[in-house]
Motif scaffolding. Structure first.
Motif, PDB file in Angstrom:
ATOM      1  N   ARG A   8       0.819  -1.225   0.000  1.00 18.12           N
ATOM      2  CA  ARG A   8       0.000   0.000   0.000  1.00 18.12           C
ATOM      3  C   ARG A   8       0.851   1.273   0.000  1.00 18.12           C
ATOM      4  O   ARG A   8       0.308   2.367  -0.082  1.00 18.12           O
ATOM      5  CB  ARG A   8      -0.940  -0.010   1.205  1.00 18.12           C
ATOM      6  N   MET A   9       2.131   1.084   0.136  1.00 17.53           N
ATOM      7  CA  MET A   9       3.053   2.236  -0.011  1.00 17.53           C
ATOM      8  C   MET A   9       3.378   2.344  -1.483  1.00 17.53           C
ATOM      9  O   MET A   9       4.477   2.011  -1.931  1.00 17.53           O
ATOM     10  CB  MET A   9       4.314   2.014   0.827  1.00 17.53           C
ATOM     11  N   ASN A  10       2.396   2.800  -2.254  1.00 14.49           N
ATOM     12  CA  ASN A  10       2.543   2.735  -3.711  1.00 14.49           C
ATOM     13  C   ASN A  10       2.394   4.105  -4.373  1.00 14.49           C
ATOM     14  O   ASN A  10       1.811   4.221  -5.444  1.00 14.49           O
ATOM     15  CB  ASN A  10       1.569   1.713  -4.303  1.00 14.49           C
ATOM     16  N   ASP A  11       2.949   5.127  -3.734  1.00 15.59           N
ATOM     17  CA  ASP A  11       2.943   6.454  -4.357  1.00 15.59           C
ATOM     18  C   ASP A  11       4.246   6.701  -5.129  1.00 15.59           C
ATOM     19  O   ASP A  11       5.334   6.451  -4.599  1.00 15.59           O
ATOM     20  CB  ASP A  11       2.815   7.560  -3.284  1.00 15.59           C
ATOM     21  N   VAL A  12       4.072   7.200  -6.338  1.00 12.48           N
ATOM     22  CA  VAL A  12       5.229   7.755  -7.049  1.00 12.48           C
ATOM     23  C   VAL A  12       5.401   9.163  -6.502  1.00 12.48           C
ATOM     24  O   VAL A  12       4.538  10.018  -6.696  1.00 12.48           O
ATOM     25  CB  VAL A  12       5.001   7.769  -8.570  1.00 12.48           C
ATOM     26  N   LEU A  13       6.468   9.393  -5.771  1.00 11.51           N
ATOM     27  CA  LEU A  13       6.586  10.627  -4.996  1.00 11.51           C
ATOM     28  C   LEU A  13       7.078  11.815  -5.815  1.00 11.51           C
ATOM     29  O   LEU A  13       6.760  12.956  -5.505  1.00 11.51           O
ATOM     30  CB  LEU A  13       7.540  10.410  -3.809  1.00 11.51           C
ATOM     31  N   ARG A  14       7.835  11.522  -6.889  1.00 14.24           N
ATOM     32  CA  ARG A  14       8.510  12.604  -7.598  1.00 14.24           C
ATOM     33  C   ARG A  14       9.087  12.040  -8.875  1.00 14.24           C
ATOM     34  O   ARG A  14       9.642  10.950  -8.870  1.00 14.24           O
ATOM     35  CB  ARG A  14       9.666  13.107  -6.713  1.00 14.24           C
ATOM     36  N   VAL A  15       8.911  12.763  -9.976  1.00 17.28           N
ATOM     37  CA  VAL A  15       9.580  12.379 -11.227  1.00 17.28           C
ATOM     38  C   VAL A  15      10.270  13.616 -11.765  1.00 17.28           C
ATOM     39  O   VAL A  15       9.652  14.680 -11.857  1.00 17.28           O
ATOM     40  CB  VAL A  15       8.581  11.861 -12.282  1.00 17.28           C
ATOM     41  N   SER A  16      11.540  13.504 -12.111  1.00 14.11           N
ATOM     42  CA  SER A  16      12.231  14.609 -12.766  1.00 14.11           C
ATOM     43  C   SER A  16      12.652  14.174 -14.167  1.00 14.11           C
ATOM     44  O   SER A  16      13.572  13.359 -14.319  1.00 14.11           O
ATOM     45  CB  SER A  16      13.457  15.052 -11.961  1.00 14.11           C
ATOM     46  N   ALA A  17      11.938  14.715 -15.164  1.00 14.23           N
ATOM     47  CA  ALA A  17      12.332  14.417 -16.544  1.00 14.23           C
ATOM     48  C   ALA A  17      13.669  15.080 -16.847  1.00 14.23           C
ATOM     49  O   ALA A  17      14.456  14.573 -17.646  1.00 14.23           O
ATOM     50  CB  ALA A  17      11.258  14.926 -17.508  1.00 14.23           C
ATOM     51  N   GLU A  18      13.940  16.208 -16.196  1.00 12.32           N
ATOM     52  CA  GLU A  18      15.208  16.910 -16.412  1.00 12.32           C
ATOM     53  C   GLU A  18      16.399  16.090 -15.931  1.00 12.32           C
ATOM     54  O   GLU A  18      17.421  16.019 -16.591  1.00 12.32           O
ATOM     55  CB  GLU A  18      15.203  18.211 -15.605  1.00 12.32           C
ATOM     56  N   ASP A  19      16.259  15.507 -14.742  1.00 12.57           N
ATOM     57  CA  ASP A  19      17.382  14.775 -14.162  1.00 12.57           C
ATOM     58  C   ASP A  19      17.324  13.285 -14.459  1.00 12.57           C
ATOM     59  O   ASP A  19      18.207  12.540 -14.056  1.00 12.57           O
ATOM     60  CB  ASP A  19      17.418  14.995 -12.646  1.00 12.57           C
ATOM     61  N   LEU A  20      16.267  12.866 -15.145  1.00 12.73           N
ATOM     62  CA  LEU A  20      16.082  11.442 -15.417  1.00 12.73           C
ATOM     63  C   LEU A  20      16.200  10.628 -14.132  1.00 12.73           C
ATOM     64  O   LEU A  20      16.967   9.661 -14.050  1.00 12.73           O
ATOM     65  CB  LEU A  20      17.075  10.971 -16.491  1.00 12.73           C
ATOM     66  N   ASP A  21      15.455  11.063 -13.115  1.00 12.85           N
ATOM     67  CA  ASP A  21      15.364  10.254 -11.900  1.00 12.85           C
ATOM     68  C   ASP A  21      13.971  10.398 -11.298  1.00 12.85           C
ATOM     69  O   ASP A  21      13.192  11.266 -11.712  1.00 12.85           O
ATOM     70  CB  ASP A  21      16.471  10.600 -10.892  1.00 12.85           C
ATOM     71  N   CYS A  22      13.652   9.514 -10.397  1.00 12.75           N
ATOM     72  CA  CYS A  22      12.357   9.588  -9.717  1.00 12.75           C
ATOM     73  C   CYS A  22      12.499   8.967  -8.338  1.00 12.75           C
ATOM     74  O   CYS A  22      13.458   8.245  -8.069  1.00 12.75           O
ATOM     75  CB  CYS A  22      11.265   8.873 -10.515  1.00 12.75           C
ATOM     76  N   THR A  23      11.561   9.290  -7.450  1.00 11.38           N
ATOM     77  CA  THR A  23      11.538   8.676  -6.125  1.00 11.38           C
ATOM     78  C   THR A  23      10.172   8.040  -5.929  1.00 11.38           C
ATOM     79  O   THR A  23       9.139   8.667  -6.191  1.00 11.38           O
ATOM     80  CB  THR A  23      11.802   9.724  -5.026  1.00 11.38           C
ATOM     81  N   VAL A  24      10.187   6.786  -5.502  1.00 15.26           N
ATOM     82  CA  VAL A  24       8.933   6.052  -5.305  1.00 15.26           C
ATOM     83  C   VAL A  24       8.925   5.410  -3.928  1.00 15.26           C
ATOM     84  O   VAL A  24       9.976   5.139  -3.350  1.00 15.26           O
ATOM     85  CB  VAL A  24       8.750   4.941  -6.369  1.00 15.26           C
TER      86      VAL A  24
END
Lengths: 459, 459
Positions: free
Chosen positions: A94-110
């Motif tokens: 249930r901890m299933n949020d995509v917290l952040r996506v950076s297309a600029e930096d090509l990274d994300c936090t989930v």
């Protein structure tokens, strides 16, 4: 946890209410993965919603000496989920949020419970994707914990290369963040890599920062049949040695193709087969395809079949991903036993030949498949876990395959992890380095409450 | 080691004879790197020839509580070599055998004292190369210990991605081998990555198994001048974000170009400059070059100058690698202070602008350069370490640059390592994860004899 402390249950119930369950069906679902391993039920299942929940649960378990087994999507193949000493299954799905996506930096936090398919659905509209693809729709946390890789690793690397940082709850309930968002760092010990592949035995991964990639301008896929598995493997070795940057290079032996045809209603030629995928600019892909086609021809391959439309490609890879289920489907009621090893590529042909020899007299359905660009291959068996004779037979084949891999400088598992299934082979592979691993485990988890009995069973 | 145990010296002399020295000049050479840091002399220098030598030395030092500082080529930039508590400098430079090269598996095993230039000379005839290139002709053991990277990392990764396994002598003198020759493994804790970047504080790396690569079919290089550093950096960011697989993408600001022209007798246009290198098939390189040229034009760049002949390319990269010396040469008698940070690429422009602002009033020669494809940049200052005022001025600029990098999610060092120079910033960057690092250090090196005072100074 044979006699759980009543105060533990009370506090846990008060804190988590209907997110805590002791229902038998839920415990059964959480005490097994997808494979043949013995099921060992946790005493309860608790669902976390965020890192603070996990920290509270771990603190409480630490205070009472209760084992904790983290649970993501339940796709483990090596017994990681068995509650061998009872305890609590900590479900992170249930901890299933995509917290952040950076297309600029090509990274994300989930959050750790995001699945790879969910993440890719989320990224697609921005022209981005996360390449690590173990087949199963595992959670990102689970994939980090087992150092997963899969079909795209030959081009994009494994979880080891694609995780930038982690949030981890340590066995005392404290929360640490390992690493930052820089592409590289020389600032201190590599804690990120320490938790990747630790299978929940050192702490619980709750958030993951990942490298992501732009969807390639051109994608093409092809299937090639060979007269023998040797010819297929030799082609793969030549592609790897020439450094042709294929995105996927998958071996499926003829037995697997037959199983996949039946399971996925396809009519692929029943032959030892390589499946390729090519990513790049139009000219770059053209170069790769020409170079690979030459090598396929040199090794007597034919039927260089194209799948350039996305639907065709998806059908192809979906069939490949269902290989495990296709083998099991050949024997209704069976469970899958999937073992994987990884060897230096020059040893791949010899190891696969040797494994084919072992399988010749095998009494249960079995097939070989593999991410051969990395020297990684699997055998899937369809077993009846209640039949001790055939379980012993398969265990013996597995043992020989693993020992051969270690002898040639390879590893007892390229991507499935150790769990309970490969623990017996670790000393043969690592020698005294095991003692160093055990010291690290004791230092970080002195109470041995974090997924006990996995990787390094204590005496 | 203010009062070394006589029995220690006797045993060491008996075992190592003329490979043990207490000469002042040798101790001076071994107590400093290439930078401005305070020199702290070891009490003696001992030369090891193999892993058994190292194990004997470490066992003896452990028995007597003597600190050990491993020494490779002496190219440290952050004070790694200072014998802050005295002790023994363990010189590994005579451990310079290339033990094994496999062109089939694209891997090799070397002793820790092999330098990267020596390795590449050894590999060249087989059409192979080792891409990690920090500029200095460092040893492979030193590069592993500081998690080095350099100009090719944007394409080929850092030491973290290119080391398959290590032989390490632990602080008790025992010898472990971490990892095998498989390209990937999910078998247990990632000890290899734990020692990479540990700067000799957890053990001494004596042998390294590396991934190597085929020399690309086509290599091309180009230099592009820009009207401002912003334009140059924005071009680099666009290249990175489009995922164009350049092999090198280096920023040199106009001050650096002027210094390099003077030092290397070149006549490059004095402007903020990007230097590119492209690797691949002919068509693949053509695609990359066209895509990059478009971005250069979009950002007002000009003088897309070619260096396709190997001699021209070598001259270009040699000049780049001599940047450190070029800055120092502007001020005879000075020493170099080279600081590096690494930030998410979206923050690169802001951080470099900020750093330029800090440098505007700087009283000593300084220049900015960087592996901007990774978000990694350096400032090199030519300082007089005996001038406390200017040292404080540069320390203050460095502090602001590092703090800004950490604030935006970056790291206090992308590739130079922590040593003594960046230790003060680790808690700001890692928070409580530092305590976990310290626990690991205490467990593995309870006597604190392995390069003490580096990364995690004890109270």
């Amino acid at each position: 946890m044979t006699a759980p402390d009543p105060s533990f249950q009370e506090v846990l119930s008060a804190r988590f209410a209907d997110r805590l369950s002791t229902s038998l069906s839920l415990r059964e679902q959480h005490g097994r993965g997808e494979s043949h391993h013995v099921v060992a039920l946790p005493d309860a299942v608790v669902f976390a919603r965020d890192t603070a929940d996990v920290a509270d649960i771990v603190r409480l378990c630490a205070a009472h000496g209760i084992p904790i087994i983290p649970f993501g999507a339940g796709t483990s193949l090596e017994g990681h989920l068995a509650a061998v000493r009872g305890g609590l299954s900590l479900d992170l799905s249930r901890m299933n949020d995509v917290l952040r996506v950076s297309a600029e930096d090509l990274d994300c936090t989930v959050q750790a419970g995001v699945t790879r398919e969910q993440l890719n659905s989320h990224l697609r509209d921005q022209g981005l994707f996360f390449p690590i693809d173990p087949g199963a729709n595992a959670t990102i946390g689970g994939m980090a914990s087992t150092r997963a890789s899969g079909t795209n690793a030959v081009r994009y690397g494994t979880m080891r290369e694609n995780v930038l940082s982690l949030t981890v709850v340590l066995p005392d309930g404290s929360i640490v963040k390992t690493g930052g968002r820089a592409r590289k760092s020389a600032a201190g010990y590599d804690l990120t890599r320490l938790f990747i592949g630790a299978e929940g035995t050192l702490g619980i991964i709750t958030e993951v920062t990942l490298r992501i990639h732009g969807i390639p301008e051109t994608i093409a896929a092809a299937l090639c049949s060979f007269r023998s598995i040797d010819d297929a493997v030799n082609t793969a070795i030549a592609v790897a040695q020439l450094g042709i940057p294929v995105a996927r290079m998958e071996l499926m032996d003829r037995d697997l193709i037959a199983a996949v045809n039946a399971f996925s209603h396809l009519s692929l030629p029943v032959a030892d087969t390589l499946a390729f995928e090519f990513h790049g600019s139009p000219a770059g892909v053209r170069d790769q395809v020409e170079a690979v086609a030459d090598l396929v021809r040199d090794n007597g391959g034919h039927d260089f079949e194209w799948a350039s439309a996305p639907e065709e490609r998806n059908r192809l890879w979906k069939a490949r991903h269902n290989a495990f289920y296709a083998v099991i489907a050949q024997r209704p009621g069976s469970r899958g036993w999937s073992s994987d090893v990884c060897v230096p590529i020059s040893e791949l042909s010899g190891c696969i030949d040797y494994t084919r020899g072992l399988l010749e007299t095998c009494s249960v359905p079995a097939a070989i498949l593999g991410h051969v660009g990395d020297g990684n291959y699997h055998v899937v068996f369809a077993v009846d876990p209640s039949n001790a004779v055939e379980m012993a037979e398969v265990a013996d084949i597995n043992k020989h395959m693993v020992e051969r891999a270690i002898t040639v400088g390879g590893t007892c598992t390229g991507e499935h992890g150790v769990g309970t299934g490969k623990a017996a082979y670790l000393r043969a592979e690592h020698g005294d380095a095991i003692d160093l691993m055990a010291r690290i485990k004791r230092t970080i988890d002195p109470l041995d409450i974090m997924n006990p009995g996995k990787i390094l069973p204590r005496a």
